[in-house]
Structure formats: structure tokens, C-alpha cells
Design a protein around this motif. Structure first.
Motif, PDB file in Angstrom:
ATOM      1  N   GLN A  91       0.689  -1.032   0.025  1.00  0.00           N
ATOM      2  CA  GLN A  91      -0.044   0.158  -0.128  1.00  0.00           C
ATOM      3  C   GLN A  91       0.934   1.476  -0.076  1.00  0.00           C
ATOM      4  N   THR A  92       1.924   1.285  -0.730  1.00  0.00           N
ATOM      5  CA  THR A  92       2.842   2.761  -0.863  1.00  0.00           C
ATOM      6  C   THR A  92       2.618   3.249  -1.987  1.00  0.00           C
ATOM      7  N   PRO A 110      -6.587  17.767   7.611  1.00  0.00           N
ATOM      8  CA  PRO A 110      -7.360  16.764   8.490  1.00  0.00           C
ATOM      9  C   PRO A 110      -7.583  15.327   7.576  1.00  0.00           C
ATOM     10  N   ILE A 111      -8.001  15.696   6.304  1.00  0.00           N
ATOM     11  CA  ILE A 111      -7.907  14.495   5.459  1.00  0.00           C
ATOM     12  C   ILE A 111      -6.813  13.723   5.346  1.00  0.00           C
ATOM     13  N   ILE A 112      -5.672  14.175   5.080  1.00  0.00           N
ATOM     14  CA  ILE A 112      -4.567  13.497   5.135  1.00  0.00           C
ATOM     15  C   ILE A 112      -4.349  12.737   6.205  1.00  0.00           C
ATOM     16  N   GLN A 116      -3.915   8.724   6.507  1.00  0.00           N
ATOM     17  CA  GLN A 116      -2.512   8.037   6.554  1.00  0.00           C
ATOM     18  C   GLN A 116      -2.857   7.068   7.851  1.00  0.00           C
ATOM     19  N   LYS A 117      -3.801   6.957   8.566  1.00  0.00           N
ATOM     20  CA  LYS A 117      -3.863   6.003   9.499  1.00  0.00           C
ATOM     21  C   LYS A 117      -4.274   4.661   8.762  1.00  0.00           C
ATOM     22  N   ASP A 118      -4.832   4.735   7.708  1.00  0.00           N
ATOM     23  CA  ASP A 118      -5.217   3.450   6.865  1.00  0.00           C
ATOM     24  C   ASP A 118      -4.011   3.151   6.047  1.00  0.00           C
ATOM     25  N   CYS A 119      -3.424   4.363   5.287  1.00  0.00           N
ATOM     26  CA  CYS A 119      -2.213   3.995   4.507  1.00  0.00           C
ATOM     27  C   CYS A 119      -1.031   4.805   4.738  1.00  0.00           C
ATOM     28  N   PRO A 120      -0.409   4.461   5.932  1.00  0.00           N
ATOM     29  CA  PRO A 120       0.679   5.330   6.394  1.00  0.00           C
ATOM     30  C   PRO A 120       2.028   5.421   5.297  1.00  0.00           C
ATOM     31  N   ASN A 121       1.997   4.580   4.489  1.00  0.00           N
ATOM     32  CA  ASN A 121       3.401   4.558   3.625  1.00  0.00           C
ATOM     33  C   ASN A 121       3.206   5.203   2.272  1.00  0.00           C
ATOM     34  N   ILE A 122       2.046   6.073   2.241  1.00  0.00           N
ATOM     35  CA  ILE A 122       1.844   6.977   0.885  1.00  0.00           C
ATOM     36  C   ILE A 122       2.366   8.065   1.013  1.00  0.00           C
ATOM     37  N   PHE A 281      -7.403   7.162  -1.928  1.00  0.00           N
ATOM     38  CA  PHE A 281      -7.494   8.483  -1.537  1.00  0.00           C
ATOM     39  C   PHE A 281      -9.028   9.039  -1.833  1.00  0.00           C
ATOM     40  N   LEU A 282      -9.369   9.066  -3.255  1.00  0.00           N
ATOM     41  CA  LEU A 282     -10.340   9.417  -3.746  1.00  0.00           C
ATOM     42  C   LEU A 282     -11.758   8.798  -3.415  1.00  0.00           C
ATOM     43  N   GLU A 283     -11.654   7.596  -2.828  1.00  0.00           N
ATOM     44  CA  GLU A 283     -12.835   6.803  -2.240  1.00  0.00           C
ATOM     45  C   GLU A 283     -12.810   7.353  -0.843  1.00  0.00           C
ATOM     46  N   TYR A 284     -11.848   7.605  -0.156  1.00  0.00           N
ATOM     47  CA  TYR A 284     -11.857   8.115   1.357  1.00  0.00           C
ATOM     48  C   TYR A 284     -12.293   9.515   1.181  1.00  0.00           C
ATOM     49  N   LEU A 285     -11.893  10.323   0.323  1.00  0.00           N
ATOM     50  CA  LEU A 285     -12.417  11.626   0.187  1.00  0.00           C
ATOM     51  C   LEU A 285     -13.947  11.803   0.017  1.00  0.00           C
ATOM     52  N   ASN A 286     -14.210  11.080  -0.834  1.00  0.00           N
ATOM     53  CA  ASN A 286     -15.970  10.798  -1.115  1.00  0.00           C
ATOM     54  C   ASN A 286     -16.669  10.254  -0.078  1.00  0.00           C
TER      55      ASN A 286
END
Length: 294
Positions: A91-92, A110-112, A116-122, A281-286
């Protein structure tokens, strides 16, 4: 990374930053190393790619023709790396985002942080610009996605996120400081500080809509410069609500007596071909937007 890909990336980044030094900093190479890689490309391809001067570098006509191909190769390699990482469950990836100041200041942090809690390596690369610049970056593939005022270019896929209301911004000693709602006609009574850049006349469009002619004394794309001018009593302005959160200026914010707003969304070239990191990221944003609306 393959040596030729390193050369292509050096070429792309040098054009992007306009100098060998800045490209070297971005790529963690030496300035001489970047210059040498581009010279190697020019020898291999038997063309001149860049014109060098004390002020920096710029593309030759041959360089302009070859740059899009080099950019496409770099994007394809980056996508390949991301897909391999995804298959390995890492998940990088890198998400390149075009944004304007109010979104970068008040929305993205706040979104990032939550993402990052779900995808810390991005990793993230943010480019700040106006609507036209961001749209061009998305179309060219310079960024993976960009925050824009909708509607956007018809070639782009967009996701609507928020209606952002415009508000009157006035000094604390304004004669109408106690009013609950600020009349749009009163925007013409004092010198006006105009938030605007380029062809997309957002605030000017409000005045045209209501047949008003403000006394414009100052024009800029810097929201905070306008707030400072208003605080100093140099005039009044209209700014979007999003930038008016947690501001350090002693100014008054009033809703207008007419409903005017901008539609903010995120745009990308294609959700289908986006990298796994960008899709996530887009899924999370939406999802976050729908949760806030609900």
C-alpha cells in the motif's frame, strides 16, 4: 531504477522546475549529475533538448516534441511500481495533488491525517495554483488529481464535494459592522479588494450578475493579502467561506443578502486508470464528504 528512466526523469523534472539545481534537489541528485544525464540523452538522441542560460533552462523545439513522451514513460513506470507494491500488500505510492490555498490550508491537512491511519506509507506532493493552472496540470498528468471550481474541462472526471458560500469581509470599524446581512450593493461604497487571477473571473462574475461596478483598488490571488488590507482599513472584499476559518486577522465576516457560492470538486483524467493509491484516496475523500453532509 533503469538508467534511461533516470535520465528521462531528470529531463522532465528540469523542465518542470526550470533549472538543474532545483531538479537535482527534488531528485536528491547532484546538479552536475542531472546536467550530465540530460547531456547523455542529447547525445543518444542526437538532438538539443534544452537551451541553457544564466536565468535557467527552457525547452528547444525538439525538446517540446519529446517532453510528452518522456512524461508518459515516467508516469507509466511510477504506475508499474505502485501496482507491484499493491500486489505485495505494501500500500505504498505517491499521490500528486493540485490545489488552491484555502483547500490546502483548511481541508487537506485533516483529510490526509485520517487517510494516513489506513495508508501510512503513501507520500504526497502538493502543487498550489489557481483553477486554470490546476486544470492544466490534471490534463497534462502533472498531478494525479486536482481540487477545482466546477464545472471543469469536459475531458476530466469530477467528483462534487462542497458548496462554498461567498462572504463579505469588512473592517471592524465599518459603518455597517452591526448588520446581520451585508447588502451586495454596499460592496460598491468603499474601495474593493478583488480576489482574482487569470480568465476565470469569479468575484467579478458576482458583480456582473447583479449589475454592479465596484471601485477596485487592489487585485491579487492571495487571500491573506486581501484580509490584511481589509484589516488595515484599505477597503472591503468578498471571500469564500473556506478560507475564512481560523484567520489571524481582526476583520468582520458577514453573509451577503444574495446567495452566491462556488462548487468545489476534485478532478482527474480517469478513475479507471488511476493508481491504487489515488483510487483509495478518492474513495476516502468521497466517503468523508458524504459523512459530513449526512
Amino acid at each position: 531504477m533503469d538508467m534511461n528512466l533516470q535520465k528521462y526523469l531528470a529531463f522532465v523534472k528540469t523542465v518542470e522546475y526550470g533549472s538543474f539545481t532545483k531538479a537535482a534537489e527534488a531528485l536528491s541528485y547532484s546538479q552536475s549529475g542531472v546536467s550530465r544525464m540530460i547531456s547523455d540523452l542529447e547525445q543518444e538522441w542526437k538532438v538539443s533538448l534544452l537551451e541553457r542560460s544564466k536565468g535557467g533552462v527552457r525547452l528547444t523545439s525538439d525538446g517540446m516534441r519529446l517532453l510528452p513522451c518522456a512524461e508518459e514513460l515516467c508516469r507509466a513506470f511510477q504506475k508499474l511500481e505502485t501496482q507491484v507494491d499493491s500486489l505485495n500488500g505494501l500500500q505504498t505510492g505517491l499521490i500528486r495533488i493540485g490545489t488552491f490555498s484555502s483547500v490546502a490550508t483548511h481541508w487537506l491537512p485533516p483529510i490526509i491525517k485520517e487517510f494516513q491511519k489506513d495508508c501510512p506509507n503513501i507520500d504526497y506532493e502538493l502543487l498550489l495554483g489557481d483553477y486554470a493552472e490546476i486544470e492544466e496540470w490534471v490534463l497534462r498528468g502533472r498531478v494525479d488529481c486536482g481540487f477545482l471550481r466546477l464545472p471543469a474541462h469536459p475531458k476530466l472526471e469530477t467528483i462534487f464535494l462542497k458548496q462554498d458560500q461567498f462572504m463579505a469581509v469588512i473592517p471592524t470599524d465599518h459603518p455597517m459592522a452591526d448588520c446581520e446581512v451585508f447588502p451586495v450593493q454596499a460592496l460598491c461604497d468603499l474601495p474593493f479588494m478583488l480576489l482574482e487571477k487569470g480568465a476565470r473571473a469569479e468575484i467579478s462574475g458576482i458583480f456582473e450578475r447583479f449589475g454592479l461596478k465596484p471601485n477596485v483598488h487592489f487585485t491579487t490571488w492571495d487571500d491573506y493579502a486581501i484580509m490584511s488590507m481589509v484589516e488595515s482599513g484599505l477597503g472591503i472584499s468578498v471571500l469564500p467561506s473556506l478560507i475564512l476559518k481560523r484567520i489571524p486577522y481582526k476583520i468582520l465576516i458577514k453573509p451577503l443578502d444574495v446567495e452566491v457560492y462556488r462548487n468545489i470538486g476534485v478532478a482527474l483524467r480517469s478513475r479507471q486508470t488511476a493508481s491504487p493509491a489515488v483510487k483509495r484516496f478518492l474513495e476516502y475523500l468521497n466517503f468523508r464528504h458524504q459523512a459530513e453532509q449526512g
